[in-house]
Motif scaffolding. Structure first.
Motif, PDB file in Angstrom:
ATOM      1  N   UNK A  36       0.879  -1.174   0.000  1.00 58.45           N
ATOM      2  CA  UNK A  36       0.000   0.000   0.000  1.00 58.45           C
ATOM      3  C   UNK A  36       0.912   1.218   0.000  1.00 58.45           C
ATOM      4  N   UNK A  37       0.328   2.383   0.059  1.00 60.49           N
ATOM      5  CA  UNK A  37       1.154   3.595   0.068  1.00 60.49           C
ATOM      6  C   UNK A  37       2.128   3.603   1.238  1.00 60.49           C
ATOM      7  N   UNK A  38       1.671   3.184   2.388  1.00 63.49           N
ATOM      8  CA  UNK A  38       2.508   3.286   3.578  1.00 63.49           C
ATOM      9  C   UNK A  38       3.085   1.977   4.081  1.00 63.49           C
ATOM     10  N   UNK A  39       2.798   0.877   3.414  1.00 66.01           N
ATOM     11  CA  UNK A  39       3.311  -0.394   3.931  1.00 66.01           C
ATOM     12  C   UNK A  39       3.768  -1.307   2.788  1.00 66.01           C
ATOM     13  N   UNK A  40       4.614  -2.227   3.161  1.00 69.10           N
ATOM     14  CA  UNK A  40       5.138  -3.189   2.196  1.00 69.10           C
ATOM     15  C   UNK A  40       5.579  -4.416   2.966  1.00 69.10           C
ATOM     16  N   UNK A  41       5.197  -5.568   2.504  1.00 62.87           N
ATOM     17  CA  UNK A  41       5.888  -6.762   2.958  1.00 62.87           C
ATOM     18  C   UNK A  41       5.798  -7.855   1.924  1.00 62.87           C
ATOM     19  N   UNK A  42       6.836  -8.662   1.966  1.00 63.87           N
ATOM     20  CA  UNK A  42       7.013  -9.724   1.000  1.00 63.87           C
ATOM     21  C   UNK A  42       7.417 -10.976   1.772  1.00 63.87           C
ATOM     22  N   UNK A  43       6.710 -12.045   1.504  1.00 67.23           N
ATOM     23  CA  UNK A  43       7.012 -13.324   2.142  1.00 67.23           C
ATOM     24  C   UNK A  43       7.380 -14.297   1.028  1.00 67.23           C
ATOM     25  N   UNK A  44       8.497 -14.962   1.183  1.00 68.76           N
ATOM     26  CA  UNK A  44       8.891 -15.967   0.203  1.00 68.76           C
ATOM     27  C   UNK A  44       9.172 -17.268   0.940  1.00 68.76           C
ATOM     28  N   UNK A  45       8.675 -18.358   0.369  1.00 68.72           N
ATOM     29  CA  UNK A  45       8.898 -19.674   0.954  1.00 68.72           C
ATOM     30  C   UNK A  45       9.514 -20.556  -0.108  1.00 68.72           C
ATOM     31  N   UNK A  54       9.967  -6.558   5.377  1.00 64.91           N
ATOM     32  CA  UNK A  54       8.883  -5.734   5.918  1.00 64.91           C
ATOM     33  C   UNK A  54       8.849  -4.311   5.363  1.00 64.91           C
ATOM     34  N   UNK A  55       9.947  -3.841   4.816  1.00 63.50           N
ATOM     35  CA  UNK A  55      10.023  -2.477   4.286  1.00 63.50           C
ATOM     36  C   UNK A  55      10.807  -2.488   2.982  1.00 63.50           C
ATOM     37  N   UNK A  56      10.430  -1.595   2.079  1.00 62.40           N
ATOM     38  CA  UNK A  56      11.158  -1.469   0.811  1.00 62.40           C
ATOM     39  C   UNK A  56      12.633  -1.219   1.097  1.00 62.40           C
ATOM     40  N   UNK A  57      13.495  -1.888   0.380  1.00 63.55           N
ATOM     41  CA  UNK A  57      14.930  -1.695   0.538  1.00 63.55           C
ATOM     42  C   UNK A  57      15.547  -2.449   1.706  1.00 63.55           C
TER      43      UNK A  57
END
Length: 146
Positions: A36-45, A54-57
């Protein structure tokens, strides 16, 4: 004797099915992303290892999945029709007015990419709801541990 043979075969076949599901899951790389505009998370398995950003970069943090968690996820994975993944639609559309983060699932399995449509984070398509909720639960659990 017939009962003993039946019980033995049932246990043997169940164990083989569970092993087959785990092996199928080990062939896959699964990625869940919510933005979203204020959040980011990516989970990879991949191969029983969970990586979270949890945050860009930010650099990914990796965790070994518990065997029972990986087994549960593998059980859910084999129930997904990967060829239909792109056709599943989420039940809500809050992401269109910033009411929810945009999310999607990507699965690379045996060299082929399967990707879902974008859906609301916390409101995945019904067909993959249990699978997505299990993936997200790993991050919620990991977050509570820190």
């Amino acid at each position: 004797m017939k009962v003993f043979t039946l019980v033995f075969l049932s246990l043997f076949l169940t164990k083989n099915c569970n092993q087959k599901e785990k092996e199928e899951m080990k062939k896959a790389t699964i990625e869940y992303q919510a933005i979203s505009r204020g959040s980011y998370f990516n989970i990879q398995i991949q191969n029983e290892v969970l990586s979270v950003v949890r945050n860009r970069g930010e650099k990914a943090k990796s965790y070994q999945l518990a065997k029972e968690d990986f087994k549960e996820l593998a059980d859910l994975f084999v129930k997904i029709d990967l060829n239909q993944l792109e056709n599943y639609k989420g039940p809500a559309e809050k992401r269109f007015y910033d009411g929810a983060a945009m999310a999607n699932v990507r699965i690379v399995y045996e060299g082929k990419l399967y990707q879902s449509q974008t859906f609301d984070h916390d409101s995945p398509p019904v067909e993959i709801e249990a699978f997505v909720n299990k993936i997200v639960s790993f991050v919620k659990t990991e977050n509570n541990d820190n």
